[in-house]
Enzyme design. Structure first.
Site, PDB file in Angstrom:
ATOM      1  N   LYS A   1       0.856  -1.182   0.000  1.00  0.00           N
ATOM      2  CA  LYS A   1       0.000   0.000   0.000  1.00  0.00           C
ATOM      3  C   LYS A   1       0.890   1.230   0.000  1.00  0.00           C
ATOM      4  CE  LYS A   1      -3.528   2.443   2.612  1.00  0.00           C
ATOM      5  NZ  LYS A   1      -4.528   2.378   3.671  1.00  0.00           N
TER       6      LYS A   1
ATOM      7  N   LYS B   1      -2.343  -1.598  -3.773  1.00  0.00           N
ATOM      8  CA  LYS B   1      -3.177  -0.401  -3.701  1.00  0.00           C
ATOM      9  C   LYS B   1      -2.312   0.844  -3.827  1.00  0.00           C
ATOM     10  CE  LYS B   1      -6.019   1.999  -0.401  1.00  0.00           C
ATOM     11  NZ  LYS B   1      -6.325   2.155   0.975  1.00  0.00           N
TER      12      LYS B   1
HETATM   13  C1  PBG Z   1      -7.494   3.119   5.749  1.00  0.00           C
HETATM   14  C2  PBG Z   1      -7.762   3.096   4.296  1.00  0.00           C
HETATM   15  C3  PBG Z   1      -7.602   4.113   3.354  1.00  0.00           C
HETATM   16  C4  PBG Z   1      -8.088   3.627   2.154  1.00  0.00           C
HETATM   17  C5  PBG Z   1      -8.499   2.316   2.390  1.00  0.00           C
HETATM   18  N1  PBG Z   1      -8.271   2.019   3.727  1.00  0.00           N
HETATM   19  C6  PBG Z   1      -7.130   5.501   3.520  1.00  0.00           C
HETATM   20  C7  PBG Z   1      -5.721   5.831   3.682  1.00  0.00           C
HETATM   21  O1  PBG Z   1      -4.839   4.989   3.818  1.00  0.00           O
HETATM   22  O2  PBG Z   1      -5.477   7.031   3.732  1.00  0.00           O
HETATM   23  C8  PBG Z   1      -8.152   4.392   0.873  1.00  0.00           C
HETATM   24  C9  PBG Z   1      -9.207   3.941  -0.049  1.00  0.00           C
HETATM   25  C10 PBG Z   1      -9.501   4.864  -1.169  1.00  0.00           C
HETATM   26  O3  PBG Z   1      -8.845   5.882  -1.414  1.00  0.00           O
HETATM   27  O4  PBG Z   1     -10.467   4.551  -1.853  1.00  0.00           O
HETATM   28  N2  PBG Z   1      -6.172   3.173   6.104  1.00  0.00           N
END
Ligand code: PBG
Length: 323
Positions: A195, A248
């Site tokens: 991520k 992601k």
């Molecule tokens: C929680 C999380 C996030 C997203 C999914 N889980 C936000 C982040 O890390 O800031 C982002 C999902 C999206 O942008 O659609 N940590």
């Protein structure tokens, strides 16, 4: 001899030939739909930067998910927007918390729908970071203890899959141990293993009101410049017990997705995040892109690059078109 011998255009001549040799097919079962549960009743609060997506009170959430389930999607991913936030994200692991209530309602009303719980603290902390703060930064080991509690409470509420998205080191092992100790050894973990600290999460943070109040997430989420590091993250999470892994965001990371899928034998997901959704929606609404075609092409290409399934805000719209 006539030139050229090979004419790749031969197999593109008719719709039937193209269908015969098509390597990738999309179907509604490829999609998981992210949904946002908020307090109240009859609430459908539109998110400005994600046209068509709302924060939903649990009654509306159940109806939204009932419709999505009827379209044949694979499942939903549930996020919670609590009524109050605090430094340690207590709402994330409260047995009566918003996400626990939402999961219970979904499993009661739609028992066959797969419910994935996003396991993180950022929607529940007043500072908006994904863990507990110490000395101005997120403290890893304290945070994984809280994430472990969160995962157990979500699985107790009935979540079919636990999906940690915080990017703390060692969280998969801690969550696995927590689930096993609680007699929840059958509940799988979908790790957001690679991520990135991405600007494409902007609209989500509007939806979850989880923009960090100081600094950013670069001390725990990955640098978009790095590919080898993503492979190390994925390997580490699999070794710690992840049953499935996720990359992601999706379209900016097709290289990582492709390598993850080729190198590891585990089911691999991609998250087409809020910013990817917002870009396509905005261009379509301005008449700059054919919205339906661009949506389906983006999903098809994410699948072609190696995604076994895709978490996407387009899930119901795409399923409707494909159905
Ligand atoms: C929680 C999380 C996030 C997203 C999914 N889980 C936000 C982040 O890390 O800031 C982002 C999902 C999206 O942008 O659609 N940590």
């Amino acid at each position: 001899m006539a030139f050229p011998t090979h004419r790749l255009r031969r197999l593109r001549g008719t719709p039937a030939l193209r269908a015969l040799v098509r390597e990738t097919q999309l179907s509604p079962g490829d999609f998981c739909y992210p949904v946002f549960a908020c307090p109240g009743e009859g609430v459908r609060l539109p998110i400005d930067s994600m046209p068509g997506i709302c924060n939903l009170s649990i009654d509306c959430l159940v109806e939204e998910c009932r419709e999505a389930a009827g379209l044949g999607i694979a499942g939903v991913m549930v996020f919670g927007i609590p009524s109050s936030k605090d430094p340690t994200g207590t709402g994330a692991y409260d047995e009566r918390g918003i996400v626990q209530q939402a999961i219970r309602a979904l499993k009661r009303e739609l028992p066959d729908l797969m419910v994935i719980a996003d396991t993180c603290l950022c929607e529940y902390t007043d500072h908006g970071h994904c863990g507990a703060i110490e000395g101005g930064d997120v403290e890893n080991d304290k945070s994984i203890a809280l994430l472990r509690k969160t995962a157990v409470s979500q699985a107790r509420a009935g979540a079919d899959v636990i999906a940690p998205s915080d990017m703390m080191d060692g969280r998969v092992a801690a969550i696995r141990a927590g689930l096993d100790e609680a007699g929840l050894e059958h509940v799988p973990i979908l790790s957001y293993a690679a991520k990135y600290a991405s600007s494409f999460y902007g609209p989500f943070r509007d939806a979850a009101q989880s923009t960090p109040q100081f600094g950013d997430r670069s001390s725990y989420q990955m640098d978009p410049a790095n590919h080898r590091e993503a492979i190390r993250e994925i390997r580490a999470d699999i070794e710690e017990g992840a049953d499935m892994i996720m990359v992601k965001p999706a379209m900016p990371c097709l290289d990582v997705l492709w390598q993850a899928r080729s190198e590891f034998g585990v089911p691999t997901a991609a998250y087409q995040v809020s910013g990817e959704f917002a870009m396509l929606r905005a261009a379509a609404r301005n008449g700059w892109l054919d919205g339906d075609r661009a949506m389906l092409e983006s999903l098809l290409c994410i699948k072609r690059a190696g995604a076994d399934f895709i978490v996407t805000y387009f899930a119901p719209d795409a399923a409707r078109l494909l159905g």
